[in-house]
Enzyme design. Structure first.
Site, PDB file in Angstrom:
ATOM      1  N   LYS A 108      87.429  60.540  47.648  1.00 15.24           N
ATOM      2  CA  LYS A 108      86.461  59.787  48.618  1.00 15.24           C
ATOM      3  C   LYS A 108      87.206  59.009  49.904  1.00 15.24           C
ATOM      4  O   LYS A 108      88.298  58.373  49.034  1.00 15.24           O
ATOM      5  CB  LYS A 108      85.428  58.939  47.733  1.00 15.24           C
ATOM      6  CG  LYS A 108      84.197  59.742  47.335  1.00 15.24           C
ATOM      7  CD  LYS A 108      83.325  58.339  46.825  1.00 15.24           C
ATOM      8  CE  LYS A 108      81.947  59.030  46.244  1.00 15.24           C
ATOM      9  NZ  LYS A 108      81.226  58.057  45.396  1.00 15.24           N
ATOM     10  N   GLU A 163      86.702  47.861  36.719  1.00 14.06           N
ATOM     11  CA  GLU A 163      86.416  49.252  36.518  1.00 14.06           C
ATOM     12  C   GLU A 163      86.887  49.978  35.415  1.00 14.06           C
ATOM     13  O   GLU A 163      86.197  51.008  35.091  1.00 14.06           O
ATOM     14  CB  GLU A 163      87.167  50.102  37.898  1.00 14.06           C
ATOM     15  CG  GLU A 163      86.500  49.371  39.255  1.00 14.06           C
ATOM     16  CD  GLU A 163      85.138  50.226  39.731  1.00 14.06           C
ATOM     17  OE1 GLU A 163      84.397  51.027  39.063  1.00 14.06           O
ATOM     18  OE2 GLU A 163      84.591  49.574  40.392  1.00 14.06           O
ATOM     19  N   LYS A 195      87.516  58.886  34.633  1.00 17.12           N
ATOM     20  CA  LYS A 195      86.812  59.059  36.051  1.00 17.12           C
ATOM     21  C   LYS A 195      86.984  60.699  36.412  1.00 17.12           C
ATOM     22  O   LYS A 195      86.066  61.273  37.071  1.00 17.12           O
ATOM     23  CB  LYS A 195      87.350  58.202  37.079  1.00 17.12           C
ATOM     24  CG  LYS A 195      86.941  58.418  38.689  1.00 17.12           C
ATOM     25  CD  LYS A 195      87.331  57.510  39.336  1.00 17.12           C
ATOM     26  CE  LYS A 195      86.404  57.834  40.816  1.00 17.12           C
ATOM     27  NZ  LYS A 195      86.685  57.198  42.067  1.00 17.12           N
ATOM     28  N   GLU A 221      78.814  64.374  44.315  1.00 14.16           N
ATOM     29  CA  GLU A 221      77.919  63.296  43.773  1.00 14.16           C
ATOM     30  C   GLU A 221      76.445  64.020  44.001  1.00 14.16           C
ATOM     31  O   GLU A 221      75.791  63.103  44.322  1.00 14.16           O
ATOM     32  CB  GLU A 221      78.094  62.131  44.741  1.00 14.16           C
ATOM     33  CG  GLU A 221      77.640  60.912  43.805  1.00 14.16           C
ATOM     34  CD  GLU A 221      77.830  59.509  44.214  1.00 14.16           C
ATOM     35  OE1 GLU A 221      79.271  59.277  44.446  1.00 14.16           O
ATOM     36  OE2 GLU A 221      77.038  58.740  44.616  1.00 14.16           O
ATOM     37  N   ARG A 240      91.802  66.742  63.247  1.00 12.95           N
ATOM     38  CA  ARG A 240      91.204  67.505  62.442  1.00 12.95           C
ATOM     39  C   ARG A 240      91.678  67.505  60.966  1.00 12.95           C
ATOM     40  O   ARG A 240      91.382  68.603  60.253  1.00 12.95           O
ATOM     41  CB  ARG A 240      90.873  68.781  62.821  1.00 12.95           C
ATOM     42  CG  ARG A 240      89.913  68.873  64.147  1.00 12.95           C
ATOM     43  CD  ARG A 240      89.334  70.105  64.324  1.00 12.95           C
ATOM     44  NE  ARG A 240      88.356  70.115  65.601  1.00 12.95           N
ATOM     45  CZ  ARG A 240      88.577  70.238  66.819  1.00 12.95           C
ATOM     46  NH1 ARG A 240      89.717  70.642  67.195  1.00 12.95           N
ATOM     47  NH2 ARG A 240      87.672  70.150  67.572  1.00 12.95           N
ATOM     48  N   HIS A 244      86.088  42.900  44.783  1.00 12.82           N
ATOM     49  CA  HIS A 244      85.119  44.034  44.251  1.00 12.82           C
ATOM     50  C   HIS A 244      84.864  43.864  42.791  1.00 12.82           C
ATOM     51  O   HIS A 244      83.605  43.784  42.523  1.00 12.82           O
ATOM     52  CB  HIS A 244      85.735  45.358  44.660  1.00 12.82           C
ATOM     53  CG  HIS A 244      85.046  46.397  44.252  1.00 12.82           C
ATOM     54  ND1 HIS A 244      83.745  46.748  45.130  1.00 12.82           N
ATOM     55  CD2 HIS A 244      85.000  47.273  43.152  1.00 12.82           C
ATOM     56  CE1 HIS A 244      83.359  48.025  44.442  1.00 12.82           C
ATOM     57  NE2 HIS A 244      84.330  48.207  43.311  1.00 12.82           N
ATOM     58  N   ASN A 276      78.684  54.784  39.720  1.00 12.30           N
ATOM     59  CA  ASN A 276      78.064  53.647  40.215  1.00 12.30           C
ATOM     60  C   ASN A 276      77.436  52.769  39.366  1.00 12.30           C
ATOM     61  O   ASN A 276      76.703  51.711  39.918  1.00 12.30           O
ATOM     62  CB  ASN A 276      76.981  54.210  41.322  1.00 12.30           C
ATOM     63  CG  ASN A 276      77.769  54.926  42.545  1.00 12.30           C
ATOM     64  OD1 ASN A 276      78.765  54.629  43.067  1.00 12.30           O
ATOM     65  ND2 ASN A 276      77.277  55.995  42.978  1.00 12.30           N
ATOM     66  N   ARG A 308      78.133  62.347  39.113  1.00 12.31           N
ATOM     67  CA  ARG A 308      79.269  61.392  39.713  1.00 12.31           C
ATOM     68  C   ARG A 308      78.407  59.963  39.865  1.00 12.31           C
ATOM     69  O   ARG A 308      79.170  59.133  39.922  1.00 12.31           O
ATOM     70  CB  ARG A 308      79.977  62.045  40.608  1.00 12.31           C
ATOM     71  CG  ARG A 308      80.948  61.140  41.413  1.00 12.31           C
ATOM     72  CD  ARG A 308      81.834  61.683  42.474  1.00 12.31           C
ATOM     73  NE  ARG A 308      82.843  60.596  42.861  1.00 12.31           N
ATOM     74  CZ  ARG A 308      83.763  60.969  43.770  1.00 12.31           C
ATOM     75  NH1 ARG A 308      83.894  62.360  44.052  1.00 12.31           N
ATOM     76  NH2 ARG A 308      84.654  60.119  43.780  1.00 12.31           N
ATOM     77  N   HIS A 368      77.476  45.967  44.724  1.00 10.51           N
ATOM     78  CA  HIS A 368      77.772  46.144  46.038  1.00 10.51           C
ATOM     79  C   HIS A 368      77.121  45.079  46.925  1.00 10.51           C
ATOM     80  O   HIS A 368      77.568  44.450  47.855  1.00 10.51           O
ATOM     81  CB  HIS A 368      77.564  47.467  46.609  1.00 10.51           C
ATOM     82  CG  HIS A 368      78.585  48.426  46.394  1.00 10.51           C
ATOM     83  ND1 HIS A 368      78.416  49.899  46.442  1.00 10.51           N
ATOM     84  CD2 HIS A 368      79.972  48.340  46.156  1.00 10.51           C
ATOM     85  CE1 HIS A 368      79.621  50.538  46.378  1.00 10.51           C
ATOM     86  NE2 HIS A 368      80.507  49.386  46.044  1.00 10.51           N
ATOM     87  N   HIS A 376      76.862  49.161  40.274  1.00 14.31           N
ATOM     88  CA  HIS A 376      77.507  48.905  41.924  1.00 14.31           C
ATOM     89  C   HIS A 376      76.497  48.694  42.653  1.00 14.31           C
ATOM     90  O   HIS A 376      76.514  48.158  43.613  1.00 14.31           O
ATOM     91  CB  HIS A 376      78.228  50.310  42.230  1.00 14.31           C
ATOM     92  CG  HIS A 376      79.763  50.025  41.775  1.00 14.31           C
ATOM     93  ND1 HIS A 376      79.988  50.270  40.383  1.00 14.31           N
ATOM     94  CD2 HIS A 376      80.865  50.213  42.367  1.00 14.31           C
ATOM     95  CE1 HIS A 376      81.336  50.177  40.266  1.00 14.31           C
ATOM     96  NE2 HIS A 376      81.911  50.386  41.418  1.00 14.31           N
TER      97      HIS A 376
END
Ligand code: GLY
Length: 349
Positions: A134, A176, A213, A223, A112, A253, A231, A227, A238, A234
């Site tokens: 994240k 980025e 950022k 988000e 946990r 990436h 993206n 936020r 992606h 992306h």
């Protein structure tokens, strides 16, 4: 270089290893674990051990986006159990975004939640994974489908790790940095980067990029809206990354996101009136740095299909974040397929 304080932890440069020692001394940890992949084991581990003098239990997983999956997590959890980790164990993640994402996720879900520290080793992870909390893995070919928000105790940015990278990796990370300049409220960063024919990743640029950022995630950690600006590029990027992952020409990436930035800038022109001369500037700058990729009708259609998997989509609609101007974002925009196809043509023209 100045350290960057976030809500719960500090991103540290030169003082990072000293802070790690303090955290370990004050944390009464029972055991210290270090997560690496074959590349960071070969190229970064010695640097890390020399600078920290630690003797951690080593856990190794295979590198690459294709291994950011539940099997690698199981390997980490099993190793933690085999080495008798408990709730007072500390996991240190030494690697790029795959290692810090999967390491953070494994730390969050083991017993946990155990403490973890990120030591990113790529330019991409310096400016992206270092901030925002994240964690996650890919699932059923969908990027970052399973994940959590879970902050590290500390992030150490050591520029020496950049010397271990190939130029292609540096270029991938620069994307980025460039994206941050497009979504930043002041357009000085955009001008500075766009006016150069080369990539710029000075320590000042890295620090500024992390600050940009941070300004997004501080205002909207979970988000809800703002936020999503991170993206930009992306949604298409992606899908392009996922598409090429299953071919012999897989893209890094940043290489995929670079294409996404051009295509989504063009869509921004069609839908939000983002000036075409700005879109052209972005395209010219990016194509000076990244090789142009060929798309045909079949690959474009496959990529558009993959976009429906994107986690931001609600009711099967493709939702984009677009630009009206540098730093002026428009959220949750529906984009018709015909406009996406036009934007692919713009990229290829
Ligand atoms: N990489 C996008 C984010 O952290 O939100």
């Amino acid at each position: 270089m100045r350290n960057i304080a976030t809500e719960n932890y500090v991103i540290e440069f030169d003082s990072g290893y000293k802070s790690l020692t303090n955290i370990i001394n004050e944390g009464n940890y029972t055991k210290i674990f270090l997560l690496v992949d074959e590349n960071t084991k070969k190229y970064c581990l010695n640097i890390f051990i020399k600078k920290t003098k630690l003797k951690p239990y080593l856990i190794k997983i295979s590198s690459g986006e294709e291994n950011k999956n539940i099997d690698s997590c199981i390997k980490i959890w099993k190793s933690l159990i085999d080495f008798k980790a408990d709730r007072k164990s500390l996991l240190i993640n030494l690697g790029g975004g795959v290692i810090t994402d999967i390491g953070g996720f494994s730390a969050n879900t083991f017993n946990r939640g155990i403490d973890f520290v990120n030591v990113p080793t790529t330019l991409l992870s310096f400016v992206d994974a270092s901030v925002g909390g994240k964690t996650g893995i890919n699932f059923q070919s969908i990027k970052n489908k399973i994940g959590t928000f879970y902050d590290p105790m500390l992030v150490i940015i050591d520029l020496q790790y950049l010397d271990t990278l190939e130029e292609r990796e540096i270029r991938s990370g620069y994307c980025e940095i460039y994206k941050h300049s497009l979504i930043s409220q002041t357009n000085s960063k955009f001008k500075q980067l766009t006016n150069s024919d080369k990539i710029n990743f000075s320590s000042q640029i890295i620090t500024n990029s992390i600050e940009i950022k941070k300004s997004f995630v501080t205002k909207d950690k979970y988000e809800k809206q703002l936020r999503k600006g991170l993206n930009f590029g992306h949604t298409i990027g992606h899908a392009i990354e996922t598409f090429f992952m299953s071919t012999s020409n897989s893209l890094l990436h940043g290489e995929s996101i670079a294409i996404g930035l051009i295509i989504e800038s063009y869509i921004s022109n069609v839908i939000c009136g983002f000036e075409i001369k700005m879109v052209d500037k972005i395209k010219n700058h990016i194509l000076k740095i990244y090789p142009k990729i060929e798309f045909n009708a079949s690959s474009t259609n496959s990529i558009i299909k993959l976009m429906y998997h994107d986690k931001k989509n609600i009711d099967e609609k493709i939702k984009f974040v677009l630009l009206k101007n540098i730093g002026d974002l428009v959220f949750d925009v529906d984009v018709p397929k015909s406009t996406i196809l036009k934007a692919f043509n713009y990229y290829s023209s």
